[in-house]
Design a protein around this motif. Structure first.
Motif, PDB file in Angstrom:
ATOM      1  N   ALA A 195      23.818  45.841  20.308  1.00  0.00           N
ATOM      2  CA  ALA A 195      24.602  47.479  20.386  1.00  0.00           C
ATOM      3  C   ALA A 195      23.931  48.586  19.595  1.00  0.00           C
ATOM      4  CB  ALA A 195      26.525  47.395  20.255  1.00  0.00           C
ATOM      5  N   GLU A 196      24.617  48.410  18.699  1.00  0.00           N
ATOM      6  CA  GLU A 196      23.722  49.499  17.071  1.00  0.00           C
ATOM      7  C   GLU A 196      22.694  50.075  17.899  1.00  0.00           C
ATOM      8  OE1 GLU A 196      21.154  51.322  14.775  1.00  0.00           O
ATOM      9  OE2 GLU A 196      21.057  49.323  15.061  1.00  0.00           O
ATOM     10  N   ARG A 197      21.118  49.227  18.283  1.00  0.00           N
ATOM     11  CA  ARG A 197      19.933  49.522  18.984  1.00  0.00           C
ATOM     12  C   ARG A 197      19.885  50.066  19.966  1.00  0.00           C
ATOM     13  NH1 ARG A 197      16.278  50.012  16.108  1.00  0.00           N
ATOM     14  NH2 ARG A 197      17.542  50.778  14.634  1.00  0.00           N
ATOM     15  N   GLN A 198      20.551  49.891  20.973  1.00  0.00           N
ATOM     16  CA  GLN A 198      20.778  50.403  22.085  1.00  0.00           C
ATOM     17  C   GLN A 198      21.475  51.635  22.261  1.00  0.00           C
ATOM     18  OE1 GLN A 198      24.273  48.578  24.935  1.00  0.00           O
ATOM     19  NE2 GLN A 198      22.800  45.964  24.801  1.00  0.00           N
ATOM     20  N   GLU A 214      -1.740  46.304  26.938  1.00  0.00           N
ATOM     21  CA  GLU A 214      -1.834  46.162  25.380  1.00  0.00           C
ATOM     22  C   GLU A 214      -0.119  45.945  25.118  1.00  0.00           C
ATOM     23  OE1 GLU A 214      -4.224  48.180  22.404  1.00  0.00           O
ATOM     24  OE2 GLU A 214      -5.516  48.595  23.656  1.00  0.00           O
ATOM     25  N   VAL A 215      -0.018  44.592  24.367  1.00  0.00           N
ATOM     26  CA  VAL A 215       1.578  44.789  23.554  1.00  0.00           C
ATOM     27  C   VAL A 215       1.627  44.694  22.866  1.00  0.00           C
ATOM     28  CG1 VAL A 215       4.031  43.889  24.243  1.00  0.00           C
ATOM     29  CG2 VAL A 215       2.629  44.106  26.332  1.00  0.00           C
ATOM     30  N   ASP A 216       2.562  45.832  21.798  1.00  0.00           N
ATOM     31  CA  ASP A 216       2.936  46.205  20.778  1.00  0.00           C
ATOM     32  C   ASP A 216       4.299  45.226  20.228  1.00  0.00           C
ATOM     33  OD1 ASP A 216       0.645  47.294  20.108  1.00  0.00           O
ATOM     34  OD2 ASP A 216       1.860  49.106  20.680  1.00  0.00           O
ATOM     35  N   ARG A 217       3.799  43.882  19.035  1.00  0.00           N
ATOM     36  CA  ARG A 217       5.344  42.956  18.344  1.00  0.00           C
ATOM     37  C   ARG A 217       6.068  44.419  17.428  1.00  0.00           C
ATOM     38  NH1 ARG A 217       5.395  37.816  17.691  1.00  0.00           N
ATOM     39  NH2 ARG A 217       2.719  37.299  18.166  1.00  0.00           N
ATOM     40  N   GLY A 218       7.172  44.374  17.954  1.00  0.00           N
ATOM     41  CA  GLY A 218       7.897  45.041  16.691  1.00  0.00           C
ATOM     42  C   GLY A 218       9.247  45.350  17.289  1.00  0.00           C
ATOM     43  N   ASP A 219       9.987  46.254  16.960  1.00  0.00           N
ATOM     44  CA  ASP A 219      11.509  46.780  17.434  1.00  0.00           C
ATOM     45  C   ASP A 219      10.674  48.190  18.548  1.00  0.00           C
ATOM     46  OD1 ASP A 219      14.714  47.080  17.100  1.00  0.00           O
ATOM     47  OD2 ASP A 219      14.038  48.331  16.936  1.00  0.00           O
ATOM     48  N   ALA A 220      12.215  47.294  20.125  1.00  0.00           N
ATOM     49  CA  ALA A 220      11.122  48.518  20.636  1.00  0.00           C
ATOM     50  C   ALA A 220      12.044  49.824  20.419  1.00  0.00           C
ATOM     51  CB  ALA A 220      12.446  47.746  21.545  1.00  0.00           C
ATOM     52  N   VAL A 221      13.138  49.588  19.186  1.00  0.00           N
ATOM     53  CA  VAL A 221      13.735  51.355  19.476  1.00  0.00           C
ATOM     54  C   VAL A 221      12.539  51.854  18.290  1.00  0.00           C
ATOM     55  CG1 VAL A 221      15.729  52.916  18.545  1.00  0.00           C
ATOM     56  CG2 VAL A 221      15.819  50.593  20.470  1.00  0.00           C
ATOM     57  N   ASP A 222      12.663  51.196  17.170  1.00  0.00           N
ATOM     58  CA  ASP A 222      11.227  52.191  16.076  1.00  0.00           C
ATOM     59  C   ASP A 222      10.520  52.531  17.093  1.00  0.00           C
ATOM     60  OD1 ASP A 222      13.095  51.273  14.503  1.00  0.00           O
ATOM     61  OD2 ASP A 222      12.769  49.406  13.252  1.00  0.00           O
ATOM     62  N   TRP A 223       9.576  51.176  17.721  1.00  0.00           N
ATOM     63  CA  TRP A 223       8.076  51.555  18.168  1.00  0.00           C
ATOM     64  C   TRP A 223       8.386  53.041  19.278  1.00  0.00           C
ATOM     65  CZ3 TRP A 223       7.175  51.650  23.256  1.00  0.00           C
ATOM     66  CH2 TRP A 223       6.077  51.256  24.407  1.00  0.00           C
ATOM     67  N   GLU A 243       1.238  67.310  27.498  1.00  0.00           N
ATOM     68  CA  GLU A 243       1.408  68.488  28.545  1.00  0.00           C
ATOM     69  C   GLU A 243       0.925  67.078  30.079  1.00  0.00           C
ATOM     70  OE1 GLU A 243       3.067  71.608  29.184  1.00  0.00           O
ATOM     71  OE2 GLU A 243       4.222  70.810  27.452  1.00  0.00           O
ATOM     72  N   GLY A 244       1.168  68.051  31.331  1.00  0.00           N
ATOM     73  CA  GLY A 244       0.989  67.575  32.586  1.00  0.00           C
ATOM     74  C   GLY A 244       0.843  65.840  32.544  1.00  0.00           C
ATOM     75  N   GLN A 245       2.208  65.612  32.022  1.00  0.00           N
ATOM     76  CA  GLN A 245       1.731  63.616  32.196  1.00  0.00           C
ATOM     77  C   GLN A 245       3.130  63.808  32.224  1.00  0.00           C
ATOM     78  OE1 GLN A 245      -0.252  61.655  29.299  1.00  0.00           O
ATOM     79  NE2 GLN A 245      -1.532  62.324  29.157  1.00  0.00           N
ATOM     80  N   MET A 246       4.051  62.614  33.092  1.00  0.00           N
ATOM     81  CA  MET A 246       4.995  61.917  32.639  1.00  0.00           C
ATOM     82  C   MET A 246       5.539  60.636  31.782  1.00  0.00           C
ATOM     83  SD  MET A 246       7.496  61.642  35.836  1.00  0.00           S
ATOM     84  CE  MET A 246       7.237  60.090  36.659  1.00  0.00           C
ATOM     85  N   HIS A 247       6.677  61.334  31.161  1.00  0.00           N
ATOM     86  CA  HIS A 247       6.148  59.714  30.020  1.00  0.00           C
ATOM     87  C   HIS A 247       7.628  58.701  30.820  1.00  0.00           C
ATOM     88  CE1 HIS A 247       6.741  58.254  25.619  1.00  0.00           C
ATOM     89  NE2 HIS A 247       6.672  57.204  26.782  1.00  0.00           N
ATOM     90  N   LEU A 248       6.949  57.790  31.328  1.00  0.00           N
ATOM     91  CA  LEU A 248       8.149  57.155  31.924  1.00  0.00           C
ATOM     92  C   LEU A 248       8.362  55.791  31.120  1.00  0.00           C
ATOM     93  CD1 LEU A 248       9.881  55.869  34.778  1.00  0.00           C
ATOM     94  CD2 LEU A 248       7.397  54.972  35.252  1.00  0.00           C
ATOM     95  N   ILE A 249       9.546  55.706  30.598  1.00  0.00           N
ATOM     96  CA  ILE A 249      10.006  54.692  30.131  1.00  0.00           C
ATOM     97  C   ILE A 249      11.242  53.568  30.504  1.00  0.00           C
ATOM     98  CG2 ILE A 249      11.696  53.932  27.376  1.00  0.00           C
ATOM     99  CD1 ILE A 249      11.413  56.722  26.757  1.00  0.00           C
ATOM    100  N   TYR A 250      10.712  52.299  30.268  1.00  0.00           N
ATOM    101  CA  TYR A 250      11.373  51.067  31.397  1.00  0.00           C
ATOM    102  C   TYR A 250      11.263  49.986  31.349  1.00  0.00           C
ATOM    103  CZ  TYR A 250       6.444  49.812  32.784  1.00  0.00           C
ATOM    104  OH  TYR A 250       5.391  48.786  32.859  1.00  0.00           O
ATOM    105  N   HIS A 251      12.414  49.038  31.817  1.00  0.00           N
ATOM    106  CA  HIS A 251      12.282  48.462  31.060  1.00  0.00           C
ATOM    107  C   HIS A 251      13.396  46.956  32.385  1.00  0.00           C
ATOM    108  CE1 HIS A 251      16.217  49.366  29.921  1.00  0.00           C
ATOM    109  NE2 HIS A 251      15.911  50.215  29.641  1.00  0.00           N
ATOM    110  N   THR A 252      13.070  45.666  31.901  1.00  0.00           N
ATOM    111  CA  THR A 252      13.899  45.284  33.346  1.00  0.00           C
ATOM    112  C   THR A 252      14.018  44.163  32.691  1.00  0.00           C
ATOM    113  OG1 THR A 252      12.009  43.646  33.900  1.00  0.00           O
ATOM    114  CG2 THR A 252      12.011  45.838  35.224  1.00  0.00           C
ATOM    115  N   ILE A 253      15.961  43.998  33.101  1.00  0.00           N
ATOM    116  CA  ILE A 253      15.919  42.564  32.147  1.00  0.00           C
ATOM    117  C   ILE A 253      16.372  42.260  31.107  1.00  0.00           C
ATOM    118  CG2 ILE A 253      17.833  40.750  32.956  1.00  0.00           C
ATOM    119  CD1 ILE A 253      17.562  42.358  35.341  1.00  0.00           C
ATOM    120  N   ALA A 254      15.867  43.425  30.105  1.00  0.00           N
ATOM    121  CA  ALA A 254      15.934  43.773  28.761  1.00  0.00           C
ATOM    122  C   ALA A 254      16.962  44.319  27.871  1.00  0.00           C
ATOM    123  CB  ALA A 254      14.797  44.108  28.415  1.00  0.00           C
ATOM    124  N   TRP A 255      17.133  45.370  28.375  1.00  0.00           N
ATOM    125  CA  TRP A 255      17.986  46.000  27.579  1.00  0.00           C
ATOM    126  C   TRP A 255      19.416  45.645  27.154  1.00  0.00           C
ATOM    127  CZ3 TRP A 255      17.101  50.927  24.949  1.00  0.00           C
ATOM    128  CH2 TRP A 255      17.944  51.492  25.300  1.00  0.00           C
TER     129      TRP A 255
END
Length: 345
Positions: free
Chosen positions: A276-279, A240-249, A259-271
């Protein structure tokens, strides 16, 4: 930048990424371009950089023509496209006819920005996830992909990686990625994805025929293997992919840290496409969440992004608690090769 210059610039990039056909067709488009047409007027309405670093109009035009081929709308163009091998003059003639016959279609097609979902980048995600799981010992993952497009790379745990003879991934993998692998074999540390979700300003539904056509059309006609992999990924897709601003999301996603989970944030050729302000805001959000991370609920930020070097993209990670900066390696922008550096042992 003139259209001719933009087409030539894009042709150079395509040649470097292994597409002789795109390197050939784009300059020919400049030669037969219908100046003064409605399509020409639509293109000239774009302001700013129309080249690869801006609106990417060369790719928009080329993908529109490829869409005509994929949908069987222009027999002459089909006859001039791979796997057929025709003369430049025959290709010019086919292009001239297609630009005239399908002016309305192409004029509408170029209004939408390029939309790709390069599945071969999942090779880095597979290897990177295994490396991070090995470091933390936490085997349940929560995935958050920024700039996820159609979500094909949100399913990387369903794909297999053949890294120079070392295989990672499920036995019943939907597809197998086999990049040219240099460096140590990736660390094997099996994991389970408990939750996956992505965000994009304009997400595509790969099971919608019109959206799937756009994904396929932006692949290059002489790279049939990319189409094969993409078709397999579309069949296996359940993300599932949501529509929206990535930083607000992401701000909302980071509010929960099971607990017990690693949250893995990732991106490939997107950042690189984020303002710059959103970064800056996104980085601050991730760092603040990292400061709250624990050994039982670690946070990882995995990135495959251009870094100014001439050879491929850097693959790096930050891992909390502790804010460890990890150099994993480098990779071709389309995932054709991987130069792996990480060896946590």
């Amino acid at each position: 930048m003139s259209l001719s210059d933009a087409l030539a610039d894009q042709a150079g990039h395509c040649a470097a990424l292994g597409s002789p056909f795109m390197a050939r067709i784009l300059p020919l488009l400049a030669e037969v371009w219908p100046a003064g047409s409605a399509l020409d007027a639509a293109l000239r309405a774009f302001t700013g950089d129309i080249g690869p670093k801006g609106h990417s109009l060369p790719l928009r035009l080329a993908s529109g023509l490829h869409a005509l081929v994929l949908t069987g709308q222009d027999a002459d163009l089909i006859a001039a496209y791979p796997p057929n091998d025709v003369s430049d003059q025959a290709l010019r003639t086919a292009l001239t006819g297609a630009l005239a016959r399908h002016e309305a279609f192409l004029t509408q097609w170029i209004t939408s920005p390029p939309q790709t979902n390069e599945v071969r980048r999942s090779a880095l995600l597979i290897a990177g996830a295994h490396a991070l799981v090995h470091r933390t010992g936490v085997r349940d993952l929560r995935l958050s992909e920024l700039g996820a497009s159609a979500g094909l790379n949100l399913m990387f745990d369903r794909y297999a990686l053949d890294a120079g003879g070392t295989r990672l991934g499920p036995e019943d993998a939907a597809l197998t990625l086999s990049p040219d692998w240099v460096g140590p074999a990736p660390m094997a540390a099996p994991f389970t994805v408990c939750d996956r979700r992505g965000v994009d300003l304009n997400p595509l539904d790969p099971h919608n025929p019109d959206h799937a056509l756009r994904l396929r059309a932006y692949l290059w006609a002489d790279q049939e293997h990319r189409l094969t992999l993409t078709n397999a990924a579309i069949r296996a897709n359940a993300a599932e992919v949501d529509r929206g601003d990535a930083v607000d999301w992401l701000d909302r996603r980071l509010a929960d840290a099971p607990e017990g989970q690693m949250h893995l944030i990732y991106h490939t050729i997107a950042w690189q496409y984020f303002p710059a302000e959103r970064q800056a805001t996104g980085t601050a959000l991730i760092e603040a969440a990292g400061a709250r991370a624990t050994a039982d609920a670690p946070l990882a930020w995995l990135r495959m992004e251009a870094d100014g070097e001439t050879r491929g993209a850097s693959v790096t990670a930050r891992l909390w608690p502790g804010d460890h900066h990890i150099t994993l390696g480098r990779a071709d922008f389309h995932g054709r090769w991987v130069d792996w550096a990480d060896n946590p042992a």
